[in-house]
Scaffold this active site. Sequence first.
Site, PDB file in Angstrom:
ATOM      1  N   THR A 189       0.812  -1.217   0.000  1.00 50.06           N
ATOM      2  CA  THR A 189       0.000   0.000   0.000  1.00 50.06           C
ATOM      3  C   THR A 189       0.845   1.266   0.000  1.00 50.06           C
ATOM      4  O   THR A 189       0.316   2.338  -0.265  1.00 50.06           O
ATOM      5  CB  THR A 189      -0.888  -0.005   1.242  1.00 50.06           C
ATOM      6  OG1 THR A 189      -0.083  -0.367   2.363  1.00 50.06           O
ATOM      7  CG2 THR A 189      -1.999  -1.029   1.128  1.00 50.06           C
ATOM      8  N   ALA A 228      -2.524   4.236   7.518  1.00 48.71           N
ATOM      9  CA  ALA A 228      -1.946   5.556   7.241  1.00 48.71           C
ATOM     10  C   ALA A 228      -2.183   6.496   8.422  1.00 48.71           C
ATOM     11  O   ALA A 228      -1.252   7.127   8.933  1.00 48.71           O
ATOM     12  CB  ALA A 228      -2.537   6.139   5.956  1.00 48.71           C
ATOM     13  N   ARG A 274      -7.045  14.131   4.077  1.00 52.00           N
ATOM     14  CA  ARG A 274      -5.757  14.582   3.579  1.00 52.00           C
ATOM     15  C   ARG A 274      -5.043  13.444   2.852  1.00 52.00           C
ATOM     16  O   ARG A 274      -4.932  12.331   3.359  1.00 52.00           O
ATOM     17  CB  ARG A 274      -4.899  15.033   4.747  1.00 52.00           C
ATOM     18  CG  ARG A 274      -3.521  15.456   4.349  1.00 52.00           C
ATOM     19  CD  ARG A 274      -2.706  15.730   5.588  1.00 52.00           C
ATOM     20  NE  ARG A 274      -2.274  17.114   5.572  1.00 52.00           N
ATOM     21  CZ  ARG A 274      -1.532  17.655   6.530  1.00 52.00           C
ATOM     22  NH1 ARG A 274      -1.220  16.961   7.593  1.00 52.00           N
ATOM     23  NH2 ARG A 274      -1.146  18.896   6.435  1.00 52.00           N
ATOM     24  N   THR A 307       1.426   7.542  -4.578  1.00 50.53           N
ATOM     25  CA  THR A 307       0.963   6.226  -4.109  1.00 50.53           C
ATOM     26  C   THR A 307      -0.556   6.228  -3.927  1.00 50.53           C
ATOM     27  O   THR A 307      -1.203   5.199  -4.113  1.00 50.53           O
ATOM     28  CB  THR A 307       1.659   5.821  -2.794  1.00 50.53           C
ATOM     29  OG1 THR A 307       1.498   6.857  -1.829  1.00 50.53           O
ATOM     30  CG2 THR A 307       3.132   5.549  -3.020  1.00 50.53           C
ATOM     31  N   GLY A 331      -7.400   7.430   5.048  1.00 49.78           N
ATOM     32  CA  GLY A 331      -7.041   6.105   4.518  1.00 49.78           C
ATOM     33  C   GLY A 331      -7.671   5.833   3.171  1.00 49.78           C
ATOM     34  O   GLY A 331      -8.760   6.308   2.857  1.00 49.78           O
ATOM     35  N   GLY A 354      -7.007   2.488   1.337  1.00 52.48           N
ATOM     36  CA  GLY A 354      -6.804   1.117   0.871  1.00 52.48           C
ATOM     37  C   GLY A 354      -8.035   0.479   0.247  1.00 52.48           C
ATOM     38  O   GLY A 354      -7.919  -0.386  -0.614  1.00 52.48           O
ATOM     39  N   GLU A 355      -9.201   0.878   0.691  1.00 46.51           N
ATOM     40  CA  GLU A 355     -10.396   0.147   0.279  1.00 46.51           C
ATOM     41  C   GLU A 355     -11.430   0.960  -0.495  1.00 46.51           C
ATOM     42  O   GLU A 355     -12.146   0.414  -1.325  1.00 46.51           O
ATOM     43  CB  GLU A 355     -11.023  -0.492   1.529  1.00 46.51           C
ATOM     44  CG  GLU A 355     -10.182  -1.684   1.956  1.00 46.51           C
ATOM     45  CD  GLU A 355     -10.305  -2.099   3.406  1.00 46.51           C
ATOM     46  OE1 GLU A 355     -10.039  -1.261   4.279  1.00 46.51           O
ATOM     47  OE2 GLU A 355     -10.661  -3.258   3.660  1.00 46.51           O
TER      48      GLU A 355
HETATM   49 MO1  MOS Z   1      -8.198  -5.401   4.154  1.00 47.75          MO
HETATM   50  S1  MOS Z   1      -9.705  -6.596   3.356  1.00 47.75           S
HETATM   51  O1  MOS Z   1      -8.756  -5.014   5.704  1.00 47.75           O
HETATM   52  O2  MOS Z   1      -6.780  -6.278   4.108  1.00 47.75           O
END
Ligand code: MOS
Length: 734
Positions: free
Chosen positions: A464, A506, A623, A629, A697, A699-700
Site C-alpha cells: 500500500t 496511514a 488529507r 501512491t 485512509g 486502501g479500500e
Molecule cells: Mo483489508 S480486506 O482489511 O486487508
Amino acid sequence: MTSYIGTATSRVDGRAKVTGEARYAGEFKAIRLAHAAVVESAIPKGRISRIDTGAARRVAGVLDVLTHENRPRMADTDKAWKDDVAPEDGSPFRPLYDDRIMFSGQPIALVLGEDWETARYAASLVDIQYDKQDFVTDLRQQHDQAFVVEKPDKPHGDADKAFAAASVRHEAEYYIPTEHHNPMELFASTVVWDGGGKLTVYDKTQGVQNVQRYLCSVFDKAPDDLRVISPYVGGAFGAGLRPQYQVVLATLGALALRRSVRLVLTRQQMYGLGYRPATIERLALGASANGTLDALTHEAIAVTSQFEEFSRNDTGWAALLYKSTNANYVHKLARLDLPTSSDMRAPGAATGVYALECAMDELAIALKLDPVELRLRCYSDRDQNEDLPYTSKALRECYRQGAEAFGWKARKAEPRSMRDGSDLVGWGMATGVWEALQMPMAVRIVLGANGHAEVFCAASDIGTGTYTIMAQVAADALGLPIDNITIRLGDSTLPQAPVEGGSWMAASTAHAIAATAEEIRGELLALAKRIKDSPLADARPEDVALADGRLVSKLDASRAISIADAMRSGAIERIEKEKTNTFAEDKKHARNTHSAVFAEVKVDEQLGVIRVTRVVSAVAAGRILNAKTAHSQIMGSVVWGIGMALHEETVFDHRFGRIMNANIAEYHVPVNADVHDIKVIFVDEPDDLVNPMGIKGLGEIGIVGVAAAIANAVYHATGKRIRDLPITLDKVMR
Ligand code: MOS
C-alpha cells in the site's frame, strides 16, 4: 513546515522491489532447509478412514510425512486458535488436527523432503481413503437455511408498508459470486530452527504480531522463543489478515524435523484459503415521484463455513448514503461445506454497495431521473444508523467534479442511444463509501547526531505504500531530508502495531510518528537549553520545530541549534523514543470516506464483448499523504472493480464441491488490454475532527462502487440489466 506530506513521493522501497533485494517469505535462506508439500483432500466432507504414507516415505530424499496421526502436539481449545482478526463465533480451522474433512482442498498431510520437487512428487503418492458425507457448496441451494446475524445498522419505521404504498418502486435481487484474492505472491512460510528450540518464522502476513501470538498459543511457546518477520508482502488484500494454514504446517514441520522448513503453497492451493463470500442481495426501494426515498430494504445472504461465522456488514452502507423515511436491513449467513470466507478489499461494502448502487440506478430509471440527480435528492448529511453528522463528507463535490471530468452532462438518458461506430456506448455511475478508521500503535524513533533517523514498528506494508508515507511523515516531523529516514517494519519484536487492514494504517502510523517525534523534539530542546547562552534558553516546547536538521524557534527563525550541537551538549550520539499514538474519543461523529465513480463501456453488439473505455473516480478521503501512491491505490482499486464487474468468478462443480478454475488462467482478472483510461481525482476534504492530521485512509474506498458503475453503464449501452456478476458476454447475448 510541511515539505514531503502530500507530494508525489516515489516509493522508498521501489528500488529494493525491482532489483529483487526485497525478500519475501518464501525466499529467506536457512542452513539445512527442508521443503514441504501439502496433500489436499479430494472430497469436501467426511472422515479420513485410512491414510497410507508408505510409498511417499520410500522416496529417496523424503524426511517425514506428517498427518493427524503422527504430527507434533498442537493446542486443543478453540480459544488457543483464535487470532486477533477473527473473533467470530465458531471453531477456527486447525490443519492436520484430526480425521475430519470440512472442505475440498483441505490440507491433510505434509510431506517433508530435502528439496521441493521430491516433496511434491512424494505428496502425489500419499494414499487416502475416505468415509464420505453429504455436503452442499451452492449458496442457491442453501439460502433458505440461512440464519440472521446482528449488524449495527438500525431499521426504522415500517419499510414493507411504505414500500407497498410508494408511488414508484424497484425491487430486485443481485448476486456476487465467490471471488478469490489472487495476490501475486504465493502464501509461504520459512521457519528457521535455530538449534535451541527457538524459531524465526518468515511469513506472508498482514500482521506479524498477530501471527506471533497465534503460533505461541497453538504451539505453547514463550513469546521470546518465536519471532515472526515479514518485511515485504506481495499483495494480500485481506487474505493475509488471519494466519493461514501454511504457517502452522511449516512450524509443525520444523518441530517434527528439528530443522528449518519452507512451505510455499501452489496457486491451486491458495484457493483452499479464504475468499470473498458469494452473496445474494435483495433491494427494495420505494420513492415519491419527486425522487425522495420512502422505503429502503436491504437484505443480504452471505456464505460462511460450517465451523465459523464470518460475516461483514453488507447492508449498513445504505443508511450512510441515503435518507429514507422507512428502512429495514437484514443480514443472513448460509453455511456451506467450504473454508471460512474472509475479508477481501472493502469486505461487505464491495458487495453490498454493488447491489445498492445498481438498485439506485434502476430506481432512477423508473423515476425518469438522472442517476446523479437521484443521489443528490436522497443525499444524507448524517449517518442514519447512529444519527450522527460526519467529521467531513465531500461526496457532493465528488459527484460534481467526477461528472464534470467525465463529461456526464452530454449523456443521453435513453438506453442504446449512444454509439461509437458499431459499438453501443454506455455511461453509468455509482457511489462508493468506506470507513475512516484508526488504531492504537507505537513507533520507536532513533535519531542520530548525524541527522539520520530510523523508525521502527511491527506494522506490515502490504504494498500500500506504508514505508513511503511513514518516511514522508517522519521526514517532516523530524525536519530531515527523506533520504535520511530509514523505516523498519514487519518484525514481531518491534513496537506494537495492529494488522494492516481496514484502511487504518496511514492514519495510525502518521499519528504514532508525530507523537514520538514530539518526544524527540522535547528531549532535544532540553539538551539545547543546556548550551551556554543558548538562543533557545527561554523557548517553550510548543514554540520550537525541527527543520533542516535544526531545532528552530517558530517565533524567531534566527534562534536555532543544530541536532548535532544539542546532542553534543549532552555528550550523546543518539536519542531513542517510543510512543503510542492517541486519538481523542469522538462518539459524536461518523467517520467515512466517499467516492463517485463514472464509467464508460463500449459493447460490441454482435459479439457482446464489453470494454471499459473510461473510468473517472472522484474520491474524498481527507488529507492525501502522497499524491503518487494514493493515485496508484485508486487506480489498482478501479482495475479490480473492472475485474469484479466483468471477469472474476470462482467456478464450482457443486456435484463434487470442488473449484474448477483454481488458477489464474481460468480465474480471470483484468490484464493490461482490459484497462484503458482511468482518471483519479482527489477532492479537497479538510478534516480536523477525524484526527489531528485529517487522514482517512485509501486502501479500500477505491473499489467500492466501481462494479456498479460498470454494470449501470452496460445497462445504458445495451438496455439489458444484468444483476449477476460477472457480466460476461454470454449474459449480454442471452
Ligand atoms: Mo483489508 S480486506 O482489511 O486487508
